[in-house]
Design an enzyme around this catalytic site. Structure first.
Site, PDB file in Angstrom:
ATOM      1  N   HIS A  20       0.815  -1.009  -0.069  1.00 52.09           N
ATOM      2  CA  HIS A  20       0.107   0.076   0.008  1.00 52.09           C
ATOM      3  C   HIS A  20       1.009   1.220   0.104  1.00 52.09           C
ATOM      4  O   HIS A  20       0.673   2.252  -0.584  1.00 52.09           O
ATOM      5  CB  HIS A  20      -0.742   0.086   1.277  1.00 52.09           C
ATOM      6  N   LYS A  44     -16.226  -7.199   5.796  1.00 55.80           N
ATOM      7  CA  LYS A  44     -15.091  -8.157   5.850  1.00 55.80           C
ATOM      8  C   LYS A  44     -14.653  -8.301   7.371  1.00 55.80           C
ATOM      9  O   LYS A  44     -13.546  -9.089   7.429  1.00 55.80           O
ATOM     10  CB  LYS A  44     -13.956  -7.095   5.298  1.00 55.80           C
ATOM     11  N   SER A 131      -2.704  -7.809   2.691  1.00 57.48           N
ATOM     12  CA  SER A 131      -2.942  -7.577   4.255  1.00 57.48           C
ATOM     13  C   SER A 131      -3.517  -8.950   4.717  1.00 57.48           C
ATOM     14  O   SER A 131      -3.266  -9.331   5.835  1.00 57.48           O
ATOM     15  CB  SER A 131      -4.209  -6.675   4.521  1.00 57.48           C
TER      16      SER A 131
HETATM   17  P1  ADP Z   1     -10.072  -3.381  -0.389  1.00 54.58           P
HETATM   18  O1  ADP Z   1     -10.711  -4.205   0.696  1.00 54.58           O
HETATM   19  O2  ADP Z   1     -10.578  -2.360  -0.969  1.00 54.58           O
HETATM   20  O3  ADP Z   1      -9.650  -4.170  -1.523  1.00 54.58           O
HETATM   21  P2  ADP Z   1      -7.186  -3.319   0.387  1.00 54.58           P
HETATM   22  O4  ADP Z   1      -6.712  -2.459   1.598  1.00 54.58           O
HETATM   23  O5  ADP Z   1      -7.110  -4.784   0.298  1.00 54.58           O
HETATM   24  O6  ADP Z   1      -8.626  -3.008   0.129  1.00 54.58           O
HETATM   25  O7  ADP Z   1      -6.565  -2.688  -1.021  1.00 54.58           O
HETATM   26  C1  ADP Z   1      -6.493  -1.214  -1.114  1.00 54.58           C
HETATM   27  C2  ADP Z   1      -6.087  -1.300  -2.543  1.00 54.58           C
HETATM   28  O8  ADP Z   1      -4.513  -1.560  -2.369  1.00 54.58           O
HETATM   29  C3  ADP Z   1      -6.742  -1.985  -3.828  1.00 54.58           C
HETATM   30  O9  ADP Z   1      -6.549  -1.499  -4.937  1.00 54.58           O
HETATM   31  C4  ADP Z   1      -5.680  -3.027  -3.613  1.00 54.58           C
HETATM   32  O10 ADP Z   1      -5.355  -3.863  -4.974  1.00 54.58           O
HETATM   33  C5  ADP Z   1      -4.185  -2.353  -3.469  1.00 54.58           C
HETATM   34  N1  ADP Z   1      -3.239  -3.375  -2.956  1.00 54.58           N
HETATM   35  C6  ADP Z   1      -3.236  -4.110  -1.933  1.00 54.58           C
HETATM   36  N2  ADP Z   1      -1.889  -4.577  -1.800  1.00 54.58           N
HETATM   37  C7  ADP Z   1      -1.162  -4.240  -2.677  1.00 54.58           C
HETATM   38  C8  ADP Z   1       0.096  -4.431  -2.857  1.00 54.58           C
HETATM   39  N3  ADP Z   1       1.176  -5.274  -2.324  1.00 54.58           N
HETATM   40  N4  ADP Z   1       0.574  -3.839  -3.868  1.00 54.58           N
HETATM   41  C9  ADP Z   1      -0.070  -2.837  -4.728  1.00 54.58           C
HETATM   42  N5  ADP Z   1      -1.324  -2.649  -4.552  1.00 54.58           N
HETATM   43  C10 ADP Z   1      -1.987  -3.123  -3.417  1.00 54.58           C
END
Ligand code: ADP
Length: 165
Positions: A20, A44, A131
């Site tokens: 992130h 979630k 995550s």
């Molecule tokens: P959500 O529940 O909205 O998917 P997340 O916190 O899992 O929330 O992810 C938020 C955003 O960050 C999403 O667009 C996801 O694809 C992106 N993301 C999550 N992990 C990574 C990573 N390791 N590298 C790049 N983008 C990521």
């Protein structure tokens, strides 16, 4: 880019990872401001409360002056307007992310055609971080220091020792 642009980067951030942060740092170089929007997302069943997820993001992003962090529980396009943003920022790790992200971007466009979704990809060595995997490794007392900032690693250890107690 001569227009003042603000991008909203929404997500659950349960918890914020180095993947992130990589996307946020790239966004902070491209846009005037980035608003990291932490979704309550009760569906979630997040491990960390909204307040904890916000606090961890504040600590992890303190080095970026044009980034601020908000928590939200409403419609994303409403938040985008509230903070005066024009862009939704999302991260794409792999082809597997694409289908859901494409659907989300199309729905947000249908809800508000003025808002554009922009996708960024992380450095290769962050592309496999999620995550959910980080939570699973921490739950099994595995090493997470490589994948998350140290404040997050500490919070994960505290969370699982509290749950195990
Ligand atoms: P959500 O529940 O909205 O998917 P997340 O916190 O899992 O929330 O992810 C938020 C955003 O960050 C999403 O667009 C996801 O694809 C992106 N993301 C999550 N992990 C990574 C990573 N390791 N590298 C790049 N983008 C990521």
């Amino acid at each position: 880019m001569n227009k003042a642009t603000t991008a909203v980067y929404p997500g659950t951030f349960d918890p914020i990872t180095n993947g992130h942060i990589d996307i946020i740092e790239r966004g902070a170089r491209l846009f005037n401001y980035v608003v990291v929007a932490i979704a309550e997302n009760p569906g979630k069943h997040p491990l960390f409360s909204l307040q904890q997820r916000r606090e961890l993001a504040v600590l992890a992003l303190a080095h970026l002056p044009n980034v601020r962090i908000v928590a939200f529980s409403g419609l994303l396009v409403d938040l985008v307007h509230e903070v005066g943003a024009q862009v939704i920022l999302r991260g794409l790790r792999a082809v597997s992310d694409f289908e859901y992200e494409f659907q989300l971007a199309s729905m947000n466009r249908r809800l508000d055609a003025r808002v554009e979704t922009v996708f960024l990809t992380p450095a290769e060595h962050y592309a496999f971080i999620s995550s959910s995997l980080v939570r699973e490794i921490a739950r099994l007392s595995g090493p997470v220091a490589e994948f998350v900032p140290s404040v997050v690693a500490t919070a994960l250890m505290a969370k699982f020792s509290e749950q195990g107690a």
